[in-house]
Design a protein around this motif. Structure first.
Motif, PDB file in Angstrom:
ATOM      1  N   ALA A   2       7.102   0.581 -17.313  1.00  0.00           N
ATOM      2  CA  ALA A   2       8.251   1.422 -17.671  1.00  0.00           C
ATOM      3  C   ALA A   2       9.374   1.261 -16.652  1.00  0.00           C
ATOM      4  O   ALA A   2      10.550   1.160 -17.014  1.00  0.00           O
ATOM      5  CB  ALA A   2       7.814   2.882 -17.761  1.00  0.00           C
ATOM      6  N   LEU A   3       9.014   1.197 -15.371  1.00  0.00           N
ATOM      7  CA  LEU A   3      10.036   1.056 -14.334  1.00  0.00           C
ATOM      8  C   LEU A   3      10.710  -0.315 -14.398  1.00  0.00           C
ATOM      9  O   LEU A   3      11.920  -0.439 -14.165  1.00  0.00           O
ATOM     10  CB  LEU A   3       9.411   1.263 -12.945  1.00  0.00           C
ATOM     11  CG  LEU A   3       8.886   2.682 -12.671  1.00  0.00           C
ATOM     12  CD1 LEU A   3       8.203   2.749 -11.304  1.00  0.00           C
ATOM     13  CD2 LEU A   3      10.016   3.701 -12.737  1.00  0.00           C
ATOM     14  N   VAL A   4       9.922  -1.338 -14.708  1.00  0.00           N
ATOM     15  CA  VAL A   4      10.491  -2.690 -14.835  1.00  0.00           C
ATOM     16  C   VAL A   4      11.478  -2.736 -15.994  1.00  0.00           C
ATOM     17  O   VAL A   4      12.568  -3.305 -15.882  1.00  0.00           O
ATOM     18  CB  VAL A   4       9.357  -3.732 -15.025  1.00  0.00           C
ATOM     19  CG1 VAL A   4       9.909  -5.064 -15.534  1.00  0.00           C
ATOM     20  CG2 VAL A   4       8.622  -3.956 -13.706  1.00  0.00           C
ATOM     21  N   LEU A   5      11.103  -2.099 -17.111  1.00  0.00           N
ATOM     22  CA  LEU A   5      12.005  -2.094 -18.271  1.00  0.00           C
ATOM     23  C   LEU A   5      13.310  -1.371 -17.943  1.00  0.00           C
ATOM     24  O   LEU A   5      14.377  -1.736 -18.418  1.00  0.00           O
ATOM     25  CB  LEU A   5      11.321  -1.450 -19.475  1.00  0.00           C
ATOM     26  CG  LEU A   5      10.226  -2.313 -20.130  1.00  0.00           C
ATOM     27  CD1 LEU A   5       9.461  -1.523 -21.180  1.00  0.00           C
ATOM     28  CD2 LEU A   5      10.814  -3.584 -20.738  1.00  0.00           C
TER      29      LEU A   5
ATOM     30  N   ASP B 224       7.232  -8.504   0.053  1.00  0.00           N
ATOM     31  CA  ASP B 224       7.555  -7.107   0.342  1.00  0.00           C
ATOM     32  C   ASP B 224       6.428  -6.223  -0.219  1.00  0.00           C
ATOM     33  O   ASP B 224       5.501  -6.721  -0.851  1.00  0.00           O
ATOM     34  CB  ASP B 224       8.904  -6.744  -0.307  1.00  0.00           C
ATOM     35  CG  ASP B 224       9.571  -5.557   0.393  1.00  0.00           C
ATOM     36  OD1 ASP B 224       8.934  -4.929   1.263  1.00  0.00           O
ATOM     37  OD2 ASP B 224      10.724  -5.249   0.045  1.00  0.00           O
ATOM     38  N   PHE B 225       6.561  -4.921   0.004  1.00  0.00           N
ATOM     39  CA  PHE B 225       5.504  -3.982  -0.406  1.00  0.00           C
ATOM     40  C   PHE B 225       6.064  -2.843  -1.222  1.00  0.00           C
ATOM     41  O   PHE B 225       7.237  -2.493  -1.116  1.00  0.00           O
ATOM     42  CB  PHE B 225       4.822  -3.380   0.827  1.00  0.00           C
ATOM     43  CG  PHE B 225       4.258  -4.411   1.708  1.00  0.00           C
ATOM     44  CD1 PHE B 225       3.027  -4.968   1.408  1.00  0.00           C
ATOM     45  CD2 PHE B 225       4.953  -4.864   2.803  1.00  0.00           C
ATOM     46  CE1 PHE B 225       2.499  -5.955   2.202  1.00  0.00           C
ATOM     47  CE2 PHE B 225       4.443  -5.850   3.604  1.00  0.00           C
ATOM     48  CZ  PHE B 225       3.210  -6.404   3.307  1.00  0.00           C
ATOM     49  N   LEU B 226       5.177  -2.271  -2.012  1.00  0.00           N
ATOM     50  CA  LEU B 226       5.472  -1.001  -2.676  1.00  0.00           C
ATOM     51  C   LEU B 226       4.358  -0.054  -2.262  1.00  0.00           C
ATOM     52  O   LEU B 226       3.192  -0.447  -2.222  1.00  0.00           O
ATOM     53  CB  LEU B 226       5.433  -1.166  -4.197  1.00  0.00           C
ATOM     54  CG  LEU B 226       6.609  -1.906  -4.814  1.00  0.00           C
ATOM     55  CD1 LEU B 226       6.291  -2.267  -6.251  1.00  0.00           C
ATOM     56  CD2 LEU B 226       7.866  -1.027  -4.756  1.00  0.00           C
ATOM     57  N   THR B 227       4.732   1.183  -1.942  1.00  0.00           N
ATOM     58  CA  THR B 227       3.675   2.120  -1.555  1.00  0.00           C
ATOM     59  C   THR B 227       3.329   3.032  -2.716  1.00  0.00           C
ATOM     60  O   THR B 227       4.178   3.338  -3.560  1.00  0.00           O
ATOM     61  CB  THR B 227       4.114   2.988  -0.358  1.00  0.00           C
ATOM     62  OG1 THR B 227       5.407   3.508  -0.652  1.00  0.00           O
ATOM     63  CG2 THR B 227       4.172   2.198   0.915  1.00  0.00           C
TER      64      THR B 227
ATOM     65  N   GLU C 226      12.691   3.584  -4.668  1.00  0.00           N
ATOM     66  CA  GLU C 226      12.192   2.522  -3.794  1.00  0.00           C
ATOM     67  C   GLU C 226      11.813   1.293  -4.631  1.00  0.00           C
ATOM     68  O   GLU C 226      12.152   0.153  -4.287  1.00  0.00           O
ATOM     69  CB  GLU C 226      10.964   3.020  -3.025  1.00  0.00           C
ATOM     70  CG  GLU C 226      10.421   1.990  -2.063  1.00  0.00           C
ATOM     71  CD  GLU C 226       9.077   2.388  -1.451  1.00  0.00           C
ATOM     72  OE1 GLU C 226       8.646   3.536  -1.636  1.00  0.00           O
ATOM     73  OE2 GLU C 226       8.454   1.522  -0.817  1.00  0.00           O
ATOM     74  N   PHE C 227      11.135   1.568  -5.737  1.00  0.00           N
ATOM     75  CA  PHE C 227      10.706   0.471  -6.598  1.00  0.00           C
ATOM     76  C   PHE C 227      11.916  -0.354  -7.069  1.00  0.00           C
ATOM     77  O   PHE C 227      11.930  -1.576  -6.981  1.00  0.00           O
ATOM     78  CB  PHE C 227       9.942   1.012  -7.817  1.00  0.00           C
ATOM     79  CG  PHE C 227       9.588  -0.061  -8.817  1.00  0.00           C
ATOM     80  CD1 PHE C 227       8.396  -0.768  -8.698  1.00  0.00           C
ATOM     81  CD2 PHE C 227      10.449  -0.393  -9.855  1.00  0.00           C
ATOM     82  CE1 PHE C 227       8.079  -1.780  -9.593  1.00  0.00           C
ATOM     83  CE2 PHE C 227      10.145  -1.392 -10.753  1.00  0.00           C
ATOM     84  CZ  PHE C 227       8.954  -2.095 -10.625  1.00  0.00           C
ATOM     85  N   SER C 228      12.922   0.364  -7.588  1.00  0.00           N
ATOM     86  CA  SER C 228      14.088  -0.327  -8.149  1.00  0.00           C
ATOM     87  C   SER C 228      14.783  -1.169  -7.090  1.00  0.00           C
ATOM     88  O   SER C 228      15.152  -2.320  -7.343  1.00  0.00           O
ATOM     89  CB  SER C 228      15.082   0.682  -8.723  1.00  0.00           C
ATOM     90  OG  SER C 228      14.458   1.422  -9.731  1.00  0.00           O
TER      91      SER C 228
ATOM     92  N   ARG D 107      14.774  -5.141  -7.386  1.00  0.00           N
ATOM     93  CA  ARG D 107      16.082  -5.804  -7.559  1.00  0.00           C
ATOM     94  C   ARG D 107      16.341  -6.825  -6.448  1.00  0.00           C
ATOM     95  O   ARG D 107      16.866  -7.902  -6.696  1.00  0.00           O
ATOM     96  CB  ARG D 107      17.203  -4.754  -7.568  1.00  0.00           C
ATOM     97  CG  ARG D 107      17.376  -4.057  -8.894  1.00  0.00           C
ATOM     98  CD  ARG D 107      18.636  -3.189  -8.877  1.00  0.00           C
ATOM     99  NE  ARG D 107      18.528  -2.079  -9.796  1.00  0.00           N
ATOM    100  CZ  ARG D 107      18.601  -2.178 -11.113  1.00  0.00           C
ATOM    101  NH1 ARG D 107      18.783  -3.364 -11.672  1.00  0.00           N
ATOM    102  NH2 ARG D 107      18.489  -1.119 -11.888  1.00  0.00           N
ATOM    103  N   ASN D 108      15.962  -6.465  -5.228  1.00  0.00           N
ATOM    104  CA  ASN D 108      16.129  -7.417  -4.118  1.00  0.00           C
ATOM    105  C   ASN D 108      15.358  -8.705  -4.381  1.00  0.00           C
ATOM    106  O   ASN D 108      15.856  -9.816  -4.178  1.00  0.00           O
ATOM    107  CB  ASN D 108      15.627  -6.812  -2.799  1.00  0.00           C
ATOM    108  CG  ASN D 108      16.616  -5.826  -2.224  1.00  0.00           C
ATOM    109  OD1 ASN D 108      17.779  -5.794  -2.625  1.00  0.00           O
ATOM    110  ND2 ASN D 108      16.154  -4.996  -1.302  1.00  0.00           N
TER     111      ASN D 108
END
Lengths: 112, 350
Positions: free
Chosen positions: B19-22, B101-104, B111-113, B117-118
């Protein structure tokens, strides 16, 4: 043992960028998956395999954190750490506690 | 459209990340619960971003990244690994193992976006550079081909300059060059060598530029002294062409100095024998003599093909390398085609 689960929808929504749609989707999935998650914990405990129990506890920790249940996540983390040290058999009570917590969260979420 | 590969054994996380990717826009999420299945997909597909959980059954995130990076062409693809806050050691290992990189967890949309995006910007930059490199490479190839064509044209024109002072024609140059190629083919030389002799053979008589007209254009038989001067064209040709950085001109120098050597050692300028004579010289000797014999000149009539072939056969092992004569005769159909293509009365195509 963690106290009663209180739904902090505001903090969850803040993390989700205020997206109600994603929140609703996650609630549905949590409620839908709660039985299989509890069963997976039970199977891991019964298998006596510390690595499997560690992984399942880790998953549950993530689920609880997703719904801002910091106390429940801390209990799951304890089980995860003990399993990492090879401890399985004496974690039956803690695992039962996690299963109960998962069901409690599901009930609160279902009630809205 | 960016292909975003998401690997997580938890349904709820997969759904959340999807959902966040979309929400990022211009992204197509590809979901896998099992890392091994994701790896299989990666063998024939190239994602633009990989988001992988750390703790999974069968294969953890670190092992996945390592296996993914080992696939050809996947070394630069951005990878985000999802870890819990308490897994600092895992983060270090992941960085060393190829995560970007990381996602917590729990995942935070802001933070995810930002991180996703980076990573996608990085990927866009990589693709742009790769496209640009490919474009530049094509451009260099095109320009190099133009330079090669120009080099070929110059060689042809230099060779023509020499031939202009001689009763020989432009068509002679083309025919003997193509006959030389036929012999190279018959000798099983590589395609590159066949092409090289085709381009170098026209330079065989370039040294005639330095031969005085009264000798070069003399209608009758040359005196001994005149013939000695005439023989100098081999050395003059080599002198003119030697020390070039161009492989074709180097080969031209070799052809110029050696195409009048004879297999039995009675040729000039050095009286080399057999395989002492460079192979290109032995090849061009056959091609040049055959074309000279079968061409009409102001001072002589053209020999018949049969007589010219007989001359070559009789010259095996004395004038000519027997293998070169054999290769020439084996390509007889091509020889006839070349005679048709390059006739004396027609201006040859450069």
């Amino acid at each position: 043992m963690a106290g009663l689960f209180v739904l902090d929808k505001a903090s969850i929504l803040e993390r989700l960028g205020g997206d109600e749609e994603i929140f609703a989707m996650m609630v549905d999935m949590f409620v839908q998956d709660v039985d299989s998650n509890c069963a997976a914990l039970g199977t891991a405990l019964a298998s006596g395999d510390a690595a499997v129990l560690r992984r399942e506890a880790h998953t549950v920790k993530g689920l609880m954190a997703t719904f801002s249940d910091e106390a429940g996540a801390a209990d799951a983390y304890t089980v995860e750490l003990r399993a990492r040290d090879g401890l399985v058999a004496d974690q039956a009570a803690a695992v039962a506690g996690l299963q109960q917590r998962l069901r409690e969260i599901a009930a609160v979420l279902s009630a809205g | 459209m960016h292909n975003v590969l998401i690997i997580d054994d938890s349904d709820i996380n997969l759904t959340l990340i999807k959902a966040l990717v979309l929400k990022l826009g211009d992204c197509s999420p590809i979901l896998f619960e099992h890392p091994l299945a994701a790896l299989e997909w990666c063998r024939s597909n190239v994602p633009d971003l990989v988001i992988v959980d750390y703790m999974m059954p069968d294969m953890d995130g670190l092992k996945f990244i390592s296996a993914f990076r080992a696939l050809h062409g996947r070394n630069e693809i951005p990878v985000l690994m999802i870890t819990a806050n308490d897994q600092k050691d895992v983060r270090y290992d992941a960085l060393l193992g190829g995560a970007n990189d990381f996602l917590t967890k729990p995942i935070d949309r802001v933070e995810f976006s930002a991180r996703a995006r980076n990573m996608l910007s990085l990927r866009t930059g990589q693709k742009y550079l790769a496209d640009r490199a490919e474009h530049l490479s094509a451009l260099v190839e095109e320009r190099t081909a133009e330079i090669r064509d120009r080099e070929k044209e110059l060689i042809f024109r230099i060779s023509r300059a020499a031939e202009f002072r001689d009763p020989e024609t432009g068509a002679h140059i083309q025919r003997m060059a193509h006959y030389s190629q036929i012999i190279a083919l018959g000798l099983d030389l590589s395609l590159a060598q066949q092409k090289l002799i085709l381009e170098a053979a026209p330079m065989h008589d370039v040294g005639k530029i330095g031969i005085p007209d009264y000798i070069l254009l003399k209608p009758g038989k040359l005196t001994h002294e005149e013939f000695e001067v005439m023989k100098g064209h081999a050395r003059l040709g080599q002198e003119l062409l030697k020390d070039s950085r161009s492989e074709v001109i180097q080969a031209g120098a070799e052809v110029a100095i050696s195409h009048h050597e004879k297999y039995d050692g009675t040729g000039y300028p050095y009286g080399l024998k057999g395989h002492q004579i460079p192979l290109f010289g032995r090849i061009v000797a056959v091609a040049d003599v055959f074309d000279a014999l079968t061409s009409e000149r102001p001072y002589k009539r053209a020999w018949s093909l049969d007589d010219a072939c007989k001359f070559l056969e009789e010259g095996r092992g004395t004038h000519f390398d027997p293998m070169c004569v054999e290769a020439f005769l084996a390509g007889w159909e091509h020889v006839l085609d070349i005679r048709q293509r390059f006739r004396d009365e027609e201006m040859p195509q450069i």
